[in-house]
Scaffold this motif. Structure first.
Motif, mmCIF file in Angstrom:
data_model
loop_
_atom_site.group_PDB
_atom_site.id
_atom_site.type_symbol
_atom_site.label_atom_id
_atom_site.label_comp_id
_atom_site.label_asym_id
_atom_site.label_seq_id
_atom_site.Cartn_x
_atom_site.Cartn_y
_atom_site.Cartn_z
ATOM 1 N N ALA A 61 0.745 -0.992 0.469
ATOM 2 C CA ALA A 61 -0.280 0.252 -0.068
ATOM 3 C C ALA A 61 1.116 1.315 -0.684
ATOM 4 C CB ALA A 61 -0.684 0.392 1.355
ATOM 5 N N ARG A 62 2.165 1.114 0.934
ATOM 6 C CA ARG A 62 3.053 2.682 0.783
ATOM 7 C C ARG A 62 3.871 2.451 -0.535
ATOM 8 N NH1 ARG A 62 2.168 1.111 5.639
ATOM 9 N NH2 ARG A 62 2.043 2.285 7.641
ATOM 10 N N LEU A 63 3.693 1.170 -1.203
ATOM 11 C CA LEU A 63 4.642 1.736 -3.152
ATOM 12 C C LEU A 63 3.310 2.048 -3.634
ATOM 13 C CD1 LEU A 63 6.359 -1.652 -2.553
ATOM 14 C CD2 LEU A 63 7.524 1.166 -1.959
ATOM 15 N N GLY B 211 -2.654 -11.185 -4.638
ATOM 16 C CA GLY B 211 -4.059 -11.324 -3.715
ATOM 17 C C GLY B 211 -3.081 -9.746 -2.978
ATOM 18 N N ASN B 212 -2.278 -9.366 -2.401
ATOM 19 C CA ASN B 212 -2.146 -8.591 -1.209
ATOM 20 C C ASN B 212 -1.539 -7.741 -2.258
ATOM 21 O OD1 ASN B 212 -2.727 -9.656 0.805
ATOM 22 N ND2 ASN B 212 -0.268 -10.048 1.931
ATOM 23 N N ALA B 213 -1.126 -7.188 -3.372
ATOM 24 C CA ALA B 213 -0.414 -6.916 -3.741
ATOM 25 C C ALA B 213 -1.541 -5.602 -4.636
ATOM 26 C CB ALA B 213 0.340 -7.232 -5.133
ATOM 27 N N SER B 214 -2.956 -6.980 -5.617
ATOM 28 C CA SER B 214 -3.967 -6.542 -6.095
ATOM 29 C C SER B 214 -4.698 -5.295 -4.927
ATOM 30 C CB SER B 214 -4.252 -7.491 -6.788
ATOM 31 O OG SER B 214 -3.823 -7.873 -7.764
ATOM 32 N N SER B 215 -4.953 -6.366 -3.957
ATOM 33 C CA SER B 215 -6.053 -5.299 -2.792
ATOM 34 C C SER B 215 -5.279 -3.646 -2.299
ATOM 35 C CB SER B 215 -6.004 -6.535 -1.434
ATOM 36 O OG SER B 215 -7.606 -6.057 -0.329
ATOM 37 N N ALA B 216 -4.272 -4.086 -2.072
ATOM 38 C CA ALA B 216 -3.718 -2.528 -2.004
ATOM 39 C C ALA B 216 -3.443 -1.511 -3.121
ATOM 40 C CB ALA B 216 -2.150 -2.782 -1.338
ATOM 41 N N LEU B 217 -3.378 -2.111 -4.524
ATOM 42 C CA LEU B 217 -3.362 -1.570 -5.202
ATOM 43 C C LEU B 217 -5.138 -1.026 -5.707
ATOM 44 C CD1 LEU B 217 -2.978 -0.038 -8.464
ATOM 45 C CD2 LEU B 217 -3.414 -2.289 -8.828
ATOM 46 N N ALA B 218 -5.924 -1.312 -5.358
ATOM 47 C CA ALA B 218 -7.503 -0.709 -5.758
ATOM 48 C C ALA B 218 -7.910 -0.595 -4.503
ATOM 49 C CB ALA B 218 -8.036 -2.641 -5.311
ATOM 50 N N GLU B 219 -7.057 0.167 -3.059
ATOM 51 C CA GLU B 219 -7.549 0.250 -2.132
ATOM 52 C C GLU B 219 -6.570 1.544 -2.522
ATOM 53 O OE1 GLU B 219 -9.354 1.982 1.086
ATOM 54 O OE2 GLU B 219 -9.314 -0.329 0.526
ATOM 55 N N ALA B 220 -5.515 1.154 -3.149
ATOM 56 C CA ALA B 220 -4.763 3.345 -2.529
ATOM 57 C C ALA B 220 -5.440 4.417 -4.396
ATOM 58 C CB ALA B 220 -3.446 3.043 -3.842
#
Length: 233
Positions: A80-82, A159-168
């Motif tokens: 998320a921070r990236l 999935g974490n990477a995609s979830s963080a992308l969508a939340e951003a």
């Protein structure tokens, strides 16, 4: 792999201005610029160590004995921070920050770049999704995954990477509703790229998201299933 040498470099002052502007979107968008040398280390050192310090603190904070849960939570937060500043700068300013000189705080997850950060104009990228994927996943999340000292399923990490992308993306959309079309295109392209492909789908015009894996947060005491979890019904 993207040939970044073929891209048009953005002036340091423009990259810094973009980063400073999007920091107002939320805490995950904030990247410090410059400052004293003490208290920070190259993020690559943290990857080589599997972010073991943050994982240990996370396991203790959430009162769980499962290291893989701590690893998942740390990786999700770092993703998320990236994604947040990279996606926001790209969508709002047409500039992709270069994170190769990124540093992490010794005592936590905060990130820092040099006072004169580098980056590229988004308009010069042949396929923008490939560039953003390389900046975040290829150069950072893959290295973190390789350094983890506990086994975590690659599908979960994707999935974490995609979830963080969508939340951003949703956070940017709240701050800048006028960027809906740009964000929809960027997220859609990224979710069809590399390890992110098949990890989840956008389910609505507000960029709501449903992933195809679980981050394991529900397994901590008092934990719950996240809204985008595949187990959420």
């Amino acid at each position: 792999m993207v040939d970044v040498n073929a891209l048009r470099q953005a002036p340091a002052r423009s990259v810094a201005s973009a980063l400073e502007d999007v920091a107002a979107f939320g805490s995950f968008f904030a990247v410090e610029l410059g400052g004293p040398g003490k208290g920070w280390h190259p993020v690559g050192d943290a990857y080589a160590d599997g972010c073991a310090d943050l994982i240990a603190k996370t396991v203790d904070r959430y009162r769980t004995h499962e290291l893989r849960i701590g690893a998942s939570i740390v990786q999700l937060g770092h993703a998320a921070r990236l994604w947040s500043p990279v996606l926001a700068c790209t969508a709002a300013h047409g500039i992709v920050p270069d994170l190769h000189r990124l540093e992490r705080a010794d005592d936590g997850p905060a990130l820092r770049l040099p006072a004169s950060p580098t980056g590229w104009y988004a308009a010069g990228a042949p396929r923008l999704a490939d560039l953003l994927y390389e900046v975040v996943v290829g150069r950072h999340l893959d290295a973190l995954a390789a350094g983890l000292r506990v086994k975590v399923a690659p599908r979960l990490l994707a999935g974490n990477a995609s979830s963080a992308l969508a939340e951003a993306a949703r956070a940017v959309l709240v701050a800048r509703p006028d960027l809906r079309g740009t964000l929809t295109g960027l997220v859609g392209g990224l979710l069809n790229t590399g390890r992110l492909a098949g990890s989840g789908t956008v389910t609505g015009p507000d960029l709501s998201f449903r992933r195809r894996s679980c981050c394991l947060y529900y397994r901590v005491p008092s934990g719950v299933k996240c809204g985008d979890c595949t187990l959420a019904g």
